[in-house]
Design a protein around this motif. Structure first.
Motif, PDB file in Angstrom:
ATOM      1  N   LYS A  12       0.880  -1.169   0.000  1.00 33.60           N
ATOM      2  CA  LYS A  12       0.000   0.000   0.000  1.00 33.60           C
ATOM      3  C   LYS A  12       0.915   1.215   0.000  1.00 33.60           C
ATOM      4  O   LYS A  12       1.832   1.310   0.807  1.00 33.60           O
ATOM      5  CB  LYS A  12      -0.881   0.024   1.251  1.00 33.60           C
ATOM      6  N   LYS A  13       0.682   2.134  -0.913  1.00 34.48           N
ATOM      7  CA  LYS A  13       1.520   3.322  -1.018  1.00 34.48           C
ATOM      8  C   LYS A  13       0.755   4.530  -0.490  1.00 34.48           C
ATOM      9  O   LYS A  13      -0.426   4.708  -0.781  1.00 34.48           O
ATOM     10  CB  LYS A  13       1.958   3.559  -2.463  1.00 34.48           C
ATOM     11  N   ASP A  14       1.444   5.335   0.267  1.00 35.88           N
ATOM     12  CA  ASP A  14       0.866   6.556   0.813  1.00 35.88           C
ATOM     13  C   ASP A  14       0.637   7.539  -0.335  1.00 35.88           C
ATOM     14  O   ASP A  14       1.526   7.729  -1.176  1.00 35.88           O
ATOM     15  CB  ASP A  14       1.834   7.142   1.848  1.00 35.88           C
ATOM     16  N   ASN A  30      10.552   7.142  -5.769  1.00 37.19           N
ATOM     17  CA  ASN A  30      11.119   5.828  -5.506  1.00 37.19           C
ATOM     18  C   ASN A  30      11.673   5.724  -4.091  1.00 37.19           C
ATOM     19  O   ASN A  30      12.371   6.621  -3.619  1.00 37.19           O
ATOM     20  CB  ASN A  30      12.234   5.559  -6.521  1.00 37.19           C
ATOM     21  N   LEU A  31      11.398   4.602  -3.435  1.00 32.70           N
ATOM     22  CA  LEU A  31      11.913   4.328  -2.098  1.00 32.70           C
ATOM     23  C   LEU A  31      13.434   4.179  -2.115  1.00 32.70           C
ATOM     24  O   LEU A  31      14.113   4.580  -1.177  1.00 32.70           O
ATOM     25  CB  LEU A  31      11.266   3.037  -1.560  1.00 32.70           C
ATOM     26  N   HIS A  32      13.972   3.611  -3.196  1.00 31.85           N
ATOM     27  CA  HIS A  32      15.414   3.370  -3.341  1.00 31.85           C
ATOM     28  C   HIS A  32      15.932   4.009  -4.633  1.00 31.85           C
ATOM     29  O   HIS A  32      16.302   3.297  -5.558  1.00 31.85           O
ATOM     30  CB  HIS A  32      15.711   1.870  -3.415  1.00 31.85           C
ATOM     31  N   PRO A  33      15.977   5.339  -4.736  1.00 28.77           N
ATOM     32  CA  PRO A  33      16.400   5.935  -6.004  1.00 28.77           C
ATOM     33  C   PRO A  33      17.870   5.653  -6.303  1.00 28.77           C
ATOM     34  O   PRO A  33      18.709   5.677  -5.405  1.00 28.77           O
ATOM     35  CB  PRO A  33      16.158   7.429  -5.797  1.00 28.77           C
ATOM     36  N   GLY A  37      15.805  11.961  -9.153  1.00 27.94           N
ATOM     37  CA  GLY A  37      14.728  11.967 -10.133  1.00 27.94           C
ATOM     38  C   GLY A  37      14.260  10.584 -10.559  1.00 27.94           C
ATOM     39  O   GLY A  37      13.343  10.471 -11.366  1.00 27.94           O
ATOM     40  N   HIS A  38      14.856   9.519 -10.027  1.00 26.14           N
ATOM     41  CA  HIS A  38      14.448   8.150 -10.356  1.00 26.14           C
ATOM     42  C   HIS A  38      13.046   7.928  -9.791  1.00 26.14           C
ATOM     43  O   HIS A  38      12.840   7.933  -8.589  1.00 26.14           O
ATOM     44  CB  HIS A  38      15.445   7.169  -9.742  1.00 26.14           C
ATOM     45  N   VAL A  39      12.069   7.785 -10.684  1.00 26.90           N
ATOM     46  CA  VAL A  39      10.668   7.613 -10.298  1.00 26.90           C
ATOM     47  C   VAL A  39      10.100   6.380 -10.995  1.00 26.90           C
ATOM     48  O   VAL A  39      10.720   5.801 -11.888  1.00 26.90           O
ATOM     49  CB  VAL A  39       9.820   8.859 -10.650  1.00 26.90           C
ATOM     50  N   LYS A 128      19.691   2.569   1.053  1.00 23.80           N
ATOM     51  CA  LYS A 128      18.894   2.743   2.267  1.00 23.80           C
ATOM     52  C   LYS A 128      17.504   3.254   1.920  1.00 23.80           C
ATOM     53  O   LYS A 128      17.335   4.073   1.029  1.00 23.80           O
ATOM     54  CB  LYS A 128      19.569   3.742   3.212  1.00 23.80           C
ATOM     55  N   ASP A 129      16.504   2.758   2.674  1.00 20.94           N
ATOM     56  CA  ASP A 129      15.150   3.273   2.523  1.00 20.94           C
ATOM     57  C   ASP A 129      15.134   4.746   2.887  1.00 20.94           C
ATOM     58  O   ASP A 129      15.820   5.174   3.817  1.00 20.94           O
ATOM     59  CB  ASP A 129      14.182   2.550   3.456  1.00 20.94           C
TER      60      ASP A 129
END
Length: 147
Positions: A12-14, A30-33, A37-39, A128-129
């Motif tokens: 589930k994404k906020d 992205n959680l781990h870019p 700009g990594h999306v 890292k997250d």
């Protein structure tokens, strides 16, 4: 932005992580870019493999990726973009839900730096997250690009 429910495979994404959406797709920080700009561009319907998307979903996903890419390339003062899909577990797909990665690119030095890092590190273990607050701030910045 109204609070909506977003899922990404089993997650589930906020809604604060989402900075753009259509009826069929949405864009998520992205959680781990890997680079600034990594999306991710994700279809709303949970679909494991690219071939299982409908024609409308495929079209909307790529049109959304194009629109997001243009804005992020300018925002990050990049000169190029990498669009990528890992389609299935043997292709490196870690979340069983189709998604397009967008990476703004600036110069060859960045690519060389990434190659060196990949040789030295297992990026999945070393990356890292990010906190929800950090991702929320980034998504808020990107939302402004679509007003």
């Amino acid at each position: 932005m109204a609070l909506e429910s977003y899922t990404f495979g089993p997650y589930k994404k906020d809604s604060r992580e989402v900075f753009y959406s259509t009826n069929l797709s949405y864009a998520l920080v992205n959680l781990h870019p890997i680079v600034p700009g990594h999306v991710l561009i994700i279809p709303r319907r949970e679909v494991k493999r690219f071939a299982d998307l409908t024609v409308d979903e495929t079209s909307d996903l790529w049109i959304t990726a194009q629109k997001i890419g243009i804005r992020l390339e300018s925002y990050h003062k990049a000169t190029s973009l990498t669009f990528g899909i890992q389609d299935g577990p043997q292709a490196g797909q870690t979340v069983p839900h189709v998604h397009i990665h967008i990476f703004p690119r600036k110069d060859d030095a960045l690519d060389e730096k990434e190659k060196k890092l990949k040789k030295k590190l297992d990026l999945e273990k070393e990356r890292k997250d990010r906190s929800l607050e950090e991702m929320t701030r980034e998504a808020e910045e990107y939302r402004k690009l679509f007003l």
